[in-house]
Design an enzyme around this catalytic site. Structure first.
Site, PDB file in Angstrom:
ATOM      1  CE  LYS A 304     -23.432  -3.417  18.287  1.00 35.51           C
ATOM      2  NZ  LYS A 304     -24.335  -4.910  18.483  1.00 35.51           N
ATOM      3  NE  ARG A 339     -26.940  -4.164  11.262  1.00 32.20           N
ATOM      4  CZ  ARG A 339     -26.921  -3.464  12.217  1.00 32.20           C
ATOM      5  NH1 ARG A 339     -26.180  -2.981  13.190  1.00 32.20           N
ATOM      6  NH2 ARG A 339     -27.995  -2.390  12.314  1.00 32.20           N
TER       7      ARG A 339
END
Length: 365
Positions: A304, A339
């Protein structure tokens, strides 16, 4: 005034301190003190209490506050039972890896990987099998990008993207369907998916709770500032940690009231969804607080933007080091599921972490 408690004073070898620590949420983490946090309108008061002093300390509070603190403490130590999905079982007494399999043309780091060419369904299936073989406990399959600026996808297109892969993988491994649309959930669960992973926490589509109940499916409730088409908008926080905590606590309560058992519910703080770098880091540094809600925690920060902001790496595909650092930070706070995009590297990191933890837990005094 609102009260919270956060586990602290973690101990690597609790067997050397008999009775002085408690296990955190079935994870391989033990704590010996809690931080009691009292949030008033414009101030926050904090104090650290050793577990040996817990009963004596909370006796000073009024009955309502005592009940709140006792419930939060109980939630910290409450067993997170294995999640049963037919003949499949997901254990939560050790960290698990959830693999991301995006069948989208526009996801932020892997868009288009499985939407090009005549053999794209086979490629996605082969990737899913590989992820399972590499150690992923769950394959998270999504057909709609929810990155900032992404357009909402018609549910029929979303179904057509993901269903062939789910149908072929579902009998062999645990599949979660990453969607906020009830029609997609229903089709996916009927064809072999077992878990609903919803960025809107079952709030985008009014039928979502009904579908989850119909299939008795475990659900992952993620925080985002908006449950509309753009999950990143309307982001305004007084204190991001407590605001997200309060929202998830309410959402878990509402989901239970809708008939979904608490042992089928997981939460995700929603890293990167309508949050600044500072806000994301505040959440990451306080993940252990969220155990007091009483359900397993899923954490997703793989590749991210916050990694790029801290490490100066614009290319999402080159953020492996940062992704591993964040995953291990989460696991060190007792998070149950991480995840990730990079499965073999994360599995290796988790197994190494587990090896060190096991050595500490079996070390002689």
């Amino acid at each position: 005034m609102t009260y919270y408690i956060r586990p602290c004073h973690f101990i690597d070898s609790p067997q050397n301190f008999d009775g002085e620590s408690r296990r955190l949420a079935s994870a391989l983490i033990w704590f010996s003190a809690v931080e009691i946090i009292a949030k008033k309108t414009d101030t926050i008061e904090r104090e650290i209490i050793l577990l040996d002093d817990w009963d004596k300390h909370i006796a000073q509070y009024d009955e309502t506050t005592q009940q709140r603190l006792k419930k939060l403490y109980s939630n910290l130590t409450l067993e997170r039972k294995p999640i049963k999905m037919g003949d499949k079982i997901l254990r939560l007494d050790q960290p698990q890896v959830m693999a991301i399999l995006n069948i989208t043309p526009d996801s932020f780091s892997d868009g288009g990987q499985f939407t090009q060419g005549d053999d794209m369904d086979n490629a996605a299936v082969e990737a899913g099998y590989a992820m399972a073989a590499q150690g992923a406990a769950i394959i998270d399959i999504g057909g709609e990008s929810t990155r900032p600026g992404a357009k909402t996808l018609w549910e029929g297109d979303e179904i057509s993207r993901i269903l062939p892969t789910i149908e072929r993988l579902g009998g062999n491994t645990i599949i979660s369907v990453d969607t906020r649309k009830s029609a997609v959930m229903e089709q996916a669960l009927a064809k072999g998916a077992a878990i609903i992973n919803d960025i809107s926490a079952l709030a985008y589509d009014k039928r979502s709770k009904e579908v989850a109940g119909k299939f008795d499916a475990p659900v992952i409730l993620m925080h985002a500032p908006s449950q509309g088409d753009n999950p990143h908008e309307n982001a305004h926080y007084n204190d991001v940690v407590f605001d997200v905590y309060d929202w998830l606590e309410r959402r878990v309560k509402q989901t239970i009231e809708a008939g979904i058992s608490s042992d089928k519910i997981m939460i995700d703080v929603g890293i990167g969804f309508g949050k600044s770098l500072t806000e994301n880091l505040s959440l990451i540094n306080n993940l252990s607080l969220f155990h007091a809600i009483g359900v397993p925690i899923v954490f997703g920060a793989s590749r991210k933007r916050l990694i790029g902001a801290m490490a100066g790496e614009e290319d999402a595909l080159k953020r492996l080091g940062g992704s591993l650092a964040l995953a291990l930070k989460a696991i060190d706070q007792g998070v149950h599921i991480v995840r990730v995009h990079d499965v073999p590297e994360t599995v290796q990191a988790v197994r190494t972490w587990r090896g060190m933890r096991d050595a500490a837990l079996t070390a002689k005094a």
